[in-house]
Design a protein around this motif. Structure first.
Motif, short mmCIF file in Angstrom:
data_model
loop_
_atom_site.label_atom_id
_atom_site.label_comp_id
_atom_site.label_asym_id
_atom_site.label_seq_id
_atom_site.Cartn_x
_atom_site.Cartn_y
_atom_site.Cartn_z
N GLN A 121 2.59 4.62 1.03
CA GLN A 121 3.05 5.04 2.35
C GLN A 121 2.08 6.02 3.01
OE1 GLN A 121 5.66 3.90 4.11
NE2 GLN A 121 5.08 5.21 5.83
N GLU A 122 1.42 6.85 2.21
CA GLU A 122 0.53 7.86 2.79
C GLU A 122 -0.69 7.25 3.48
OE1 GLU A 122 -0.23 8.10 -1.78
OE2 GLU A 122 1.46 7.75 -0.41
N TYR A 123 -0.97 5.97 3.22
CA TYR A 123 -2.10 5.31 3.87
C TYR A 123 -1.70 4.56 5.14
CZ TYR A 123 -4.49 6.16 -0.58
OH TYR A 123 -5.04 6.75 -1.69
N TRP A 124 -0.41 4.60 5.48
CA TRP A 124 0.05 3.78 6.59
C TRP A 124 -0.63 4.13 7.91
CZ3 TRP A 124 1.33 -0.39 8.65
CH2 TRP A 124 1.86 -0.44 9.94
N ARG A 125 -0.77 5.42 8.22
CA ARG A 125 -1.35 5.78 9.50
C ARG A 125 -2.78 5.26 9.63
NH1 ARG A 125 0.37 5.24 13.62
NH2 ARG A 125 2.28 6.11 12.73
N GLU A 126 -3.54 5.37 8.56
CA GLU A 126 -4.91 4.85 8.57
C GLU A 126 -4.90 3.33 8.69
OE1 GLU A 126 -8.77 4.63 5.54
OE2 GLU A 126 -7.16 6.08 5.17
N ASP A 127 -4.01 2.67 7.95
CA ASP A 127 -3.91 1.21 8.03
C ASP A 127 -3.48 0.76 9.42
OD1 ASP A 127 -4.61 0.93 5.38
OD2 ASP A 127 -2.54 0.83 4.66
N GLN A 174 0.83 -1.20 0.00
CA GLN A 174 0.00 0.00 0.00
C GLN A 174 0.87 1.26 0.00
OE1 GLN A 174 -3.23 -0.83 -0.46
NE2 GLN A 174 -2.27 -2.87 -0.35
#
Length: 206
Positions: A56-62, A54
């Motif tokens: 990297q910008e979605y990591w916090r949400e993930d 995925q």
């Protein structure tokens, strides 16, 4: 071999009947904590491979979704290392290893997630995952009670930080790295490693 509150490798102690029996006697006799951990850590490899693909910008949400407790102390690389270290320790039949609060916090998240998904699976999918319990619901709370020393990492940092050392010891909060986890400090390389035990970690009854 990983050291839990009770021995996951001893066949005589694998049933929960000697610890926290559930309403289902057959489940207690069939449940295998070692196999559960093997399956969960193997499946987590697939989860991490998915997350690593995925952006990297979605990591916090993930992270908030997949690791609601551990997300405060980890990145994808940290969770990958913890998964690998725990799997290697679980499979090593020559050495006993002590875990710290980083390990238990990570295990807590992946066990809770696995149990939720398993309990919402079809009967066929359950049998494929944990055939030994014959499709019965996974009693994860009993597992946590019997095999985790504590879940201090769930405590609010303000509440934890007001406790004295004596108060922490009185309720059994003595696991290494608990301050760091509760206060959202990322682990060092050394803190991610397991610590080998020089002696057999369980009481021997004659």
């Amino acid at each position: 071999m990983l050291i839990f509150k009770n021995n996951i490798y001893d066949r005589q102690e694998m049933g929960l009947t000697r610890h926290s029996p559930t309403p289902d006697i057959e489940y207690d006799e069939l449940f295998n904590p070692l196999h559960l951990l093997e399956v969960v850590l193997d499946e987590e490899n697939d989860v991490l491979e998915f997350l690593e693909r995925q952006p990297q910008e979605y990591w916090r949400e993930d992270a908030n979704k997949f690791y609601p407790e551990a997300q405060k102390i980890g990145s994808r690389s940290i969770f990958r290392n913890l998964q690998r270290i725990l799997k290697d320790g679980l499979d090593d039949q020559l050495t006993w290893y002590n875990m710290n609060t980083y390990h238990f916090c990570f295990l807590y998240d992946i066990l809770i997630r696995y149990a939720f998904n398993y309990n919402h699976d079809s009967a066929k999918e359950r049998l494929n995952s944990l055939p030994e319990i014959k499709g019965k619901s996974l009693q994860i709370e009993s597992f946590l009670k019997d095999y985790f020393f504590n879940t201090v990492f769930l405590m609010d940092e303000d509440k934890y930080n007001t406790l004295t050392r004596e108060e922490k010891l009185e309720v059994g909060y003595d696991c290494p790295c608990q301050f760091a986890v509760i206060n959202a400090l990322a682990p060092t390389k050394e803190e991610m490693e397991l610590q080998s035990s020089r002696s057999y970690p369980y009481s021997i009854y004659v």
